[in-house]
Design an enzyme around this catalytic site. Structure first.
Site, short mmCIF file in Angstrom:
data_model
loop_
_atom_site.label_atom_id
_atom_site.label_comp_id
_atom_site.label_asym_id
_atom_site.label_seq_id
_atom_site.Cartn_x
_atom_site.Cartn_y
_atom_site.Cartn_z
N HIS A 45 25.00 31.70 19.42
CA HIS A 45 25.64 32.99 19.73
C HIS A 45 27.11 32.96 19.34
O HIS A 45 27.65 31.88 19.03
CB HIS A 45 25.48 33.33 21.21
CG HIS A 45 25.98 32.29 22.14
ND1 HIS A 45 25.16 31.49 22.90
CD2 HIS A 45 27.24 31.86 22.38
CE1 HIS A 45 25.88 30.65 23.60
NE2 HIS A 45 27.17 30.86 23.30
C1 T46 Z 1 29.00 28.37 24.74
C2 T46 Z 1 28.23 27.12 24.93
C3 T46 Z 1 29.01 25.88 24.57
C4 T46 Z 1 26.20 31.95 33.58
O1 T46 Z 1 25.64 32.64 34.45
N1 T46 Z 1 27.54 31.67 33.67
C5 T46 Z 1 28.19 30.92 32.73
O2 T46 Z 1 29.41 30.69 32.86
C6 T46 Z 1 27.44 30.42 31.62
C7 T46 Z 1 28.13 29.59 30.53
C8 T46 Z 1 26.12 30.71 31.53
N2 T46 Z 1 25.51 31.46 32.50
C9 T46 Z 1 24.07 31.75 32.39
C10 T46 Z 1 23.67 32.67 31.25
C11 T46 Z 1 22.27 32.19 30.91
O3 T46 Z 1 21.34 32.84 31.73
O4 T46 Z 1 23.39 30.51 32.16
C12 T46 Z 1 22.29 30.71 31.27
C13 T46 Z 1 22.43 29.80 30.06
O5 T46 Z 1 23.54 30.24 29.29
P1 T46 Z 1 23.58 30.13 27.69
O6 T46 Z 1 22.22 30.33 27.14
O7 T46 Z 1 24.65 31.03 27.20
O8 T46 Z 1 23.99 28.59 27.52
P2 T46 Z 1 24.44 27.83 26.22
O9 T46 Z 1 24.55 26.39 26.58
O10 T46 Z 1 23.59 28.17 25.06
O11 T46 Z 1 25.92 28.39 25.90
C14 T46 Z 1 26.98 28.07 26.75
C15 T46 Z 1 27.95 29.26 26.84
O12 T46 Z 1 27.20 30.41 27.27
C16 T46 Z 1 28.58 29.56 25.52
O13 T46 Z 1 29.66 30.46 25.69
O14 T46 Z 1 29.84 28.46 23.86
O15 T46 Z 1 27.70 26.94 26.25
#
Ligand code: T46
Length: 133
Positions: free
Chosen positions: A48
């Site tokens: 993303h």
């Molecule tokens: C990035 C990489 C390095 C939350 O509720 N609060 C938060 O602060 C974060 C980071 C995530 N979430 C929730 C949203 C999703 O339902 O946790 C779940 C997993 O998040 P995401 O799929 O976005 O996770 P990553 O590891 O793919 O990405 C994260 C960050 O979202 C992103 O900004 O740069 O880590």
């Protein structure tokens, strides 16, 4: 590409080191800190971009690769040192992969969590950055 590796100031000591991130090193006010841990080696995270959010990623432990795309160019940065921070500005697509055993990715973020700030589809990301030129 609007990404930069930052040297985190450190205090070296035979008994163990300290790395310190404070104002001046981090080019934004930190509004959120989170970390990825217990990550299976086959996992792919990210996939993303963010419209507004700026972040610094640190491999606090272990290693992982960060694939970065700005719609034109691509670059891969291996994070494997706890005294290096990867500053990823907004409008950069990121994918995290090749996590080592025990890898921990610490993230300093310029904004609180906001799902509306995410672009989670690559085609939409390219269309978004082209429409903002
Ligand atoms: C990035 C990489 C390095 C939350 O509720 N609060 C938060 O602060 C974060 C980071 C995530 N979430 C929730 C949203 C999703 O339902 O946790 C779940 C997993 O998040 P995401 O799929 O976005 O996770 P990553 O590891 O793919 O990405 C994260 C960050 O979202 C992103 O900004 O740069 O880590």
């Amino acid at each position: 590409m609007n990404v930069k590796l930052i040297d985190i100031p450190k205090i070296l000591n035979r008994e163990g080191n300290i790395a310190v991130l404070e104002n001046g090193v981090v080019p934004f006010d930190i509004k959120r800190v989170y970390y990825l841990y217990d990550i299976p080696s086959t996992s792919k995270r990210g996939g993303h971009a963010h419209k507004k959010l700026n972040q610094i990623l640190i491999a606090i432990s272990g290693s992982f690769d960060v694939v970065l795309k700005d719609g034109k160019n691509q670059q891969v940065i291996t994070m494997n040192k706890p005294d290096k921070g990867l500053l990823i500005s907004n409008n950069i697509w990121r994918e995290l992969e090749n996590f080592s055993s025990g890898a921990v990715c610490l993230v300093l973020a310029s904004e609180v969590y906001d799902e509306d700030d995410y672009i989670r589809n690559y085609k939409s990301f390219v269309a978004y950055i082209n429409s903002n030129k």
